[in-house]
Every structure is written in C-alpha cells, then in structure tokens.
Design a protein around this motif. Structure first.
Motif, PDB file in Angstrom:
ATOM      1  N   ASN A 193       2.339   1.343  -8.376  1.00  0.00           N
ATOM      2  CA  ASN A 193       2.272   2.797  -8.250  1.00  0.00           C
ATOM      3  C   ASN A 193       2.994   3.218  -6.968  1.00  0.00           C
ATOM      4  OD1 ASN A 193       0.904   5.296  -7.132  1.00  0.00           O
ATOM      5  ND2 ASN A 193       0.068   5.230  -9.216  1.00  0.00           N
ATOM      6  N   ILE A 194       3.703   4.347  -7.014  1.00  0.00           N
ATOM      7  CA  ILE A 194       4.481   4.794  -5.853  1.00  0.00           C
ATOM      8  C   ILE A 194       3.594   4.985  -4.624  1.00  0.00           C
ATOM      9  CG2 ILE A 194       4.401   7.267  -6.412  1.00  0.00           C
ATOM     10  CD1 ILE A 194       7.485   5.473  -5.004  1.00  0.00           C
ATOM     11  N   SER A 195       2.370   5.459  -4.805  1.00  0.00           N
ATOM     12  CA  SER A 195       1.488   5.626  -3.643  1.00  0.00           C
ATOM     13  C   SER A 195       1.104   4.268  -3.054  1.00  0.00           C
ATOM     14  CB  SER A 195       0.254   6.445  -4.004  1.00  0.00           C
ATOM     15  OG  SER A 195      -0.503   5.796  -4.990  1.00  0.00           O
ATOM     16  N   LYS A 213      12.363   3.036   2.040  1.00  0.00           N
ATOM     17  CA  LYS A 213      13.162   1.928   1.508  1.00  0.00           C
ATOM     18  C   LYS A 213      13.801   1.095   2.612  1.00  0.00           C
ATOM     19  CE  LYS A 213      17.407   4.476   0.521  1.00  0.00           C
ATOM     20  NZ  LYS A 213      18.314   4.892  -0.547  1.00  0.00           N
ATOM     21  N   THR A 215      16.160   3.126  -4.761  1.00  0.00           N
ATOM     22  CA  THR A 215      15.232   4.190  -4.368  1.00  0.00           C
ATOM     23  C   THR A 215      13.824   3.636  -4.441  1.00  0.00           C
ATOM     24  OG1 THR A 215      14.854   5.052  -6.609  1.00  0.00           O
ATOM     25  CG2 THR A 215      16.743   5.968  -5.386  1.00  0.00           C
ATOM     26  N   THR A 216      12.914   4.258  -3.723  1.00  0.00           N
ATOM     27  CA  THR A 216      11.530   3.798  -3.776  1.00  0.00           C
ATOM     28  C   THR A 216      10.950   3.993  -5.172  1.00  0.00           C
ATOM     29  OG1 THR A 216      10.817   5.919  -2.856  1.00  0.00           O
ATOM     30  CG2 THR A 216      11.033   4.062  -1.322  1.00  0.00           C
ATOM     31  N   ASN A 217      11.354   5.040  -5.869  1.00  0.00           N
ATOM     32  CA  ASN A 217      10.870   5.247  -7.232  1.00  0.00           C
ATOM     33  C   ASN A 217      11.316   4.117  -8.154  1.00  0.00           C
ATOM     34  OD1 ASN A 217       9.352   7.615  -6.910  1.00  0.00           O
ATOM     35  ND2 ASN A 217      11.198   8.857  -6.971  1.00  0.00           N
ATOM     36  N   ARG A 218      12.575   3.700  -8.027  1.00  0.00           N
ATOM     37  CA  ARG A 218      13.073   2.588  -8.850  1.00  0.00           C
ATOM     38  C   ARG A 218      12.343   1.294  -8.511  1.00  0.00           C
ATOM     39  NH1 ARG A 218      19.260   1.821  -9.712  1.00  0.00           N
ATOM     40  NH2 ARG A 218      18.420   0.536 -11.370  1.00  0.00           N
ATOM     41  N   TYR A 276       3.990   3.077  -0.952  1.00  0.00           N
ATOM     42  CA  TYR A 276       4.009   3.712   0.370  1.00  0.00           C
ATOM     43  C   TYR A 276       2.870   3.239   1.277  1.00  0.00           C
ATOM     44  CZ  TYR A 276       7.926   6.713  -0.759  1.00  0.00           C
ATOM     45  OH  TYR A 276       9.178   7.183  -1.076  1.00  0.00           O
ATOM     46  N   ALA A 285       9.309   1.039  -7.303  1.00  0.00           N
ATOM     47  CA  ALA A 285       7.954   1.148  -7.848  1.00  0.00           C
ATOM     48  C   ALA A 285       7.961   0.863  -9.342  1.00  0.00           C
ATOM     49  CB  ALA A 285       7.384   2.537  -7.560  1.00  0.00           C
ATOM     50  N   ASP A 286       8.883   1.468 -10.071  1.00  0.00           N
ATOM     51  CA  ASP A 286       8.976   1.235 -11.520  1.00  0.00           C
ATOM     52  C   ASP A 286       9.235  -0.231 -11.831  1.00  0.00           C
ATOM     53  OD1 ASP A 286       8.551   3.925 -12.035  1.00  0.00           O
ATOM     54  OD2 ASP A 286      10.677   4.373 -12.384  1.00  0.00           O
TER      55      ASP A 286
END
Length: 120
Positions: free
Chosen positions: A39-41, A50, A28-31, A44, A33-34
C-alpha cells in the motif's frame, strides 16, 4: 513456518525491477507500490520519497560489491599475480553488472538526484 518478505525488501526489489525494465525516469512511488504489492501509505512509512528508495538500493549494491572484494582479497607477490587479479576484478565487475542491470540506471540517477551524489 513460511515467513513473508518484509514490505521494505519488496519495495527495494520492485524498484530494481522497474529500473531494469523501464529506467529511472519511469520510477514513481505509485509504480513501486503497485509492483511491490505494498500500500502506498505503507511505502511512505518505510521511505519518505523515491530518492530514499534509490539511495538504499544504491547503498545495498555498493555494499555487495565491497563485500565481494573483501571475500576475494588482493594477494599479489608478482606481476603475473597482479595481472591475474586485475583480470579477475574486471570480469567480476562485469558479471555483477550483468546480474544487476538496475545498477546502470542507478548510476544514471546520480546526476538527476543530487542527494545520491554522496553515495557514488
């Protein structure tokens, strides 16, 4: 002066690690980013989703493969040289796949994400 690794590169490297460790369905994009420390922004700003991340990683690995064979051109003058080159090519591809286990997961993503089919 030590240069920081760009966010884009960290995103791609994190994606590869997640693919190796957990597979394409866990991505996932959150994973990403982490894992990348981005940062998620910011993620993006570099990639819309993804699938774009997967596409760039896939293209990068394919480019590495092509570059390898360009550096080791086919030079065949006999059947023995043909056999030797084929053996070399297959063992080199096996070594590449071992060194980059995420490639298997990227190939598994092709049927899941039709956008990747043009890259395969």
């Amino acid at each position: 002066m030590v240069r920081k690794t760009s966010a884009r590169i960290r995103i791609l490297e994190a994606t590869e690690r997640i693919l190796e460790r957990d597979g394409v369905l866990a991505l996932t994009t959150n994973r990403v980013a982490d894992e990348s420390g981005v940062n998620i922004s910011s993620l993006y700003r570099h990639f819309s989703n993804k699938v774009e991340i997967l596409a760039e990683l896939f293209s990068s690995m394919e480019s590495e493969r092509v570059e390898f064979f360009q550096r080791n051109p086919l030079q065949i003058g006999s059947e023995e040289e043909w056999d030797a080159w084929l053996s070399f090519a297959f063992s080199s591809m096996e070594d590449f796949r071992k060194a980059r286990p995420a490639l298997r997961e990227l190939r598994a993503a092709v049927p899941i994400y039709p956008e990747l089919r043009a890259l395969d």
